[in-house]
Scaffold this active site. Sequence first.
Site, PDB file in Angstrom:
ATOM      1  N   GLU A 241       0.692  -1.000   0.206  1.00 38.64           N
ATOM      2  CA  GLU A 241       0.057   0.123  -0.231  1.00 38.64           C
ATOM      3  C   GLU A 241       0.839   1.406  -0.331  1.00 38.64           C
ATOM      4  OE1 GLU A 241      -4.250   0.823   1.914  1.00 38.64           O
ATOM      5  OE2 GLU A 241      -3.441  -1.484   3.379  1.00 38.64           O
ATOM      6  N   HIS A 257       7.613 -26.731   3.673  1.00 38.41           N
ATOM      7  CA  HIS A 257       7.424 -27.491   2.962  1.00 38.41           C
ATOM      8  C   HIS A 257       6.471 -27.364   1.387  1.00 38.41           C
ATOM      9  CE1 HIS A 257       7.167 -30.326   6.536  1.00 38.41           C
ATOM     10  NE2 HIS A 257       7.360 -28.650   7.810  1.00 38.41           N
ATOM     11  N   LYS A 350     -13.154   0.177  -5.685  1.00 38.03           N
ATOM     12  CA  LYS A 350     -14.168   0.504  -4.919  1.00 38.03           C
ATOM     13  C   LYS A 350     -15.836   1.220  -5.885  1.00 38.03           C
ATOM     14  CE  LYS A 350     -11.897   0.140   0.171  1.00 38.03           C
ATOM     15  NZ  LYS A 350     -11.661   1.394   1.303  1.00 38.03           N
TER      16      LYS A 350
END
Length: 357
Positions: A241, A257, A350
């Site tokens: 950001e 892993h 948005k």
Amino acid sequence: MSAAVIDDLNRMREIDKQGMIDLVVGFPEQCERAAGLAEEWMPKSGLDGKPDVVVVCGLGGSAIAGDMAAAVYADVLGCAMLTNRDYNLPAFVGSKSLVICESYSGNTEETLSAYDDARRRGSKVVCITSGGKLAENARRDGVDLVLVPGGQPPRSATGYMFVPMMFVFEKLGVAHSALDKLSGAIDLLKHAREEWRPESGSSGNRAKQLALDLFGKIPLIYGSVGITGVTAFRWKCQINENAKAHSFANVLPEFNHNEIMGWEGAAAQSGGFAAVFIRDASDTSRIAERIRITSKIIPEDFPVHDVAVEGANALEKLLWGFYLGDFMSVYLAICYGVNPTSIAAIDRLKAELAKLP
């Protein structure tokens, strides 16, 4: 990248037009203000016994407070705790659950939806917000509400989102032991600020040095489950950001892993990767050894940076790590010449979503 770039305060002000660096500098005082507000708050009603689960509903800069609380209270919380970053709650949440709805703006659509879901299920709900629809709904429904000051980017309001949650835990009897450490943690931040603040030259400023080291790189940030894992995720999000740059985070031992194999062929993808290990002196011996061995497995062509969190307890270590990352991410934005406050892509998303029925 020359160190002179982030030591030039005039240039920093030209780029950081809204003063994100000032919000970072003022974070310790924000925590103090949040504590003062939350101390005056009293719940409308208590819990009927211990909750079966604590769920924090939020997104982005508000949600991270839930991750922080889960890490700090991991050893004393007598039930499961999770952060819900979605519109709906998991099926196991019910009338014996504590649901904390966090939205700094008060208008986060996912959190508003989760609030309604929690109300339908009869959960104990507490809202922490600066206003908006969440505050309106809480007042309408007679739900517990902690109001905090508004007017700044949510990612810079972590103190307002996290500290009140500590008081909620204490006053509802969910968990204790962390609140009495808050004053010491804030003092630690104030001490660290003297080294990391903009006026401190890069030669003796760890936050600026990290920004210079990571400039032009794709940081892959690693911690372990708990304090350093949450810190790694915070750094990743702040780089995204504030610096408008890609960064990724993972935790040990899970990283060992799967993702570790990505380093084997990393050079074929990009020569720009950089590894950052955030470690804690309290890490188990196995985790410490995993970090040591993994650092050697990463090809020598890629830089590996080691950061040890400082502090006498989990709360101090968490806030210290967050604070260093916040400074670093703003300095990295300055290196890239981008305004750390602007979030054009998020705003566009948005706006497009708002057009939908």
